[in-house]
Scaffold this motif. Sequence first.
Motif, PDB file in Angstrom:
ATOM      1  N   SER A  61       0.893  -1.070  -0.098  1.00  0.00           N
ATOM      2  CA  SER A  61       0.043   0.014   0.092  1.00  0.00           C
ATOM      3  C   SER A  61       0.699   0.963  -0.019  1.00  0.00           C
ATOM      4  O   SER A  61       0.150   2.299   0.125  1.00  0.00           O
ATOM      5  N   THR A  96     -11.896 -15.250  10.277  1.00  0.00           N
ATOM      6  CA  THR A  96     -12.140 -14.875   8.798  1.00  0.00           C
ATOM      7  C   THR A  96     -11.665 -16.055   7.948  1.00  0.00           C
ATOM      8  O   THR A  96     -12.365 -16.515   6.754  1.00  0.00           O
ATOM      9  N   ALA A 205     -12.163  -8.059  -2.181  1.00  0.00           N
ATOM     10  CA  ALA A 205     -12.742  -7.036  -1.480  1.00  0.00           C
ATOM     11  C   ALA A 205     -13.640  -7.611  -0.623  1.00  0.00           C
ATOM     12  O   ALA A 205     -13.825  -6.972   0.691  1.00  0.00           O
ATOM     13  N   ASN A 208     -11.471  -8.496   2.408  1.00  0.00           N
ATOM     14  CA  ASN A 208     -11.288  -7.164   3.301  1.00  0.00           C
ATOM     15  C   ASN A 208     -12.681  -6.974   4.259  1.00  0.00           C
ATOM     16  O   ASN A 208     -12.403  -6.526   5.350  1.00  0.00           O
ATOM     17  N   GLN A 209     -13.669  -6.701   3.584  1.00  0.00           N
ATOM     18  CA  GLN A 209     -15.035  -6.434   4.380  1.00  0.00           C
ATOM     19  C   GLN A 209     -15.013  -7.332   5.394  1.00  0.00           C
ATOM     20  O   GLN A 209     -15.688  -7.291   6.516  1.00  0.00           O
ATOM     21  N   ASP A 260      -6.845  -3.507   6.912  1.00  0.00           N
ATOM     22  CA  ASP A 260      -7.433  -2.964   5.882  1.00  0.00           C
ATOM     23  C   ASP A 260      -6.647  -2.567   4.736  1.00  0.00           C
ATOM     24  O   ASP A 260      -6.791  -2.780   3.486  1.00  0.00           O
ATOM     25  N   THR A 263      -4.707  -5.527   3.011  1.00  0.00           N
ATOM     26  CA  THR A 263      -5.790  -6.441   2.273  1.00  0.00           C
ATOM     27  C   THR A 263      -6.315  -5.671   0.876  1.00  0.00           C
ATOM     28  O   THR A 263      -6.259  -5.930   0.024  1.00  0.00           O
ATOM     29  N   GLN A 264      -6.489  -4.409   1.188  1.00  0.00           N
ATOM     30  CA  GLN A 264      -6.691  -3.616  -0.071  1.00  0.00           C
ATOM     31  C   GLN A 264      -5.578  -3.423  -1.028  1.00  0.00           C
ATOM     32  O   GLN A 264      -5.961  -3.464  -2.017  1.00  0.00           O
TER      33      GLN A 264
END
Length: 270
Positions: A61, A96, A205, A208-209, A260, A263-264
Amino acid sequence: MINIGEYIEMAVEWLTEHGASFFDLLSLGVEGVIDGILCVLLGIPFYITIAILTFLALYKSGRGAGIFTLLGLSLIYGMGFWEETMQTLALVLSSTGMALLGIPLGIWMAGSGSCNKILQPVLDCMQTMPAFVYLIPAVLFFGLGTVPGAFATIIFALPPVARLTALGIRQVPRNVVEAARAFGATSWQLLYKVQLPLALPTILAGVNQTIMMSLSMVVVAAMISAGGLGEIVLKGITQMKIGMGFEGGIAVVILAIVLDRITQGIARRK
């Protein structure tokens, strides 16, 4: 007067009575997974864990996320909440991982219209039901501790990955699907070599959520002795220790942002 609650109580009592051995075995398995992850996380020195997460954030990121990860995790360690953070991370990772069963569920929904019509209301119910309600059967089936917290988290966090998996597969261009079929691709080849690779950003995505929703259950799961950072926040509420509550909340926010961003970043690169 329609007393739905009475029938639900009867069903839960019947399951508790006749499925005790099954729930005990399931509880042992899930507890073993959570404890194993926690042992690994606590066995690694804190500075190595911080270095690994900082590198992942930096690589996936960018510089800003890497600096934030380094400073944020160092702040958590400085506040003395490192062990609780690792407990929360172990619970989130295990929950998860089990909630990723929503991926094959989403594939099934994308391929079957009748399945989609049946499961959509179920997922709506799972996602909109107050989180506290999940704690009642979880405690009855599994007692207190991390296991009922994990199962309550799974139920709450599974819908996003199932929905987004189905959405990603449906959004694969029809001309690409027809081209693959024209070249003789079987249904499995079409799924694994065409649809899933093209739907992967949307699926990630959804993952991630799912992670974010798992973290949102941290404080709620602390009410049934799941431990971790949620327990610190809960102590701050029940004992009217405002500073402790805010410190626990800040640690949860830092961990959420770190996960976040990582994973994004993975989703964007894919």
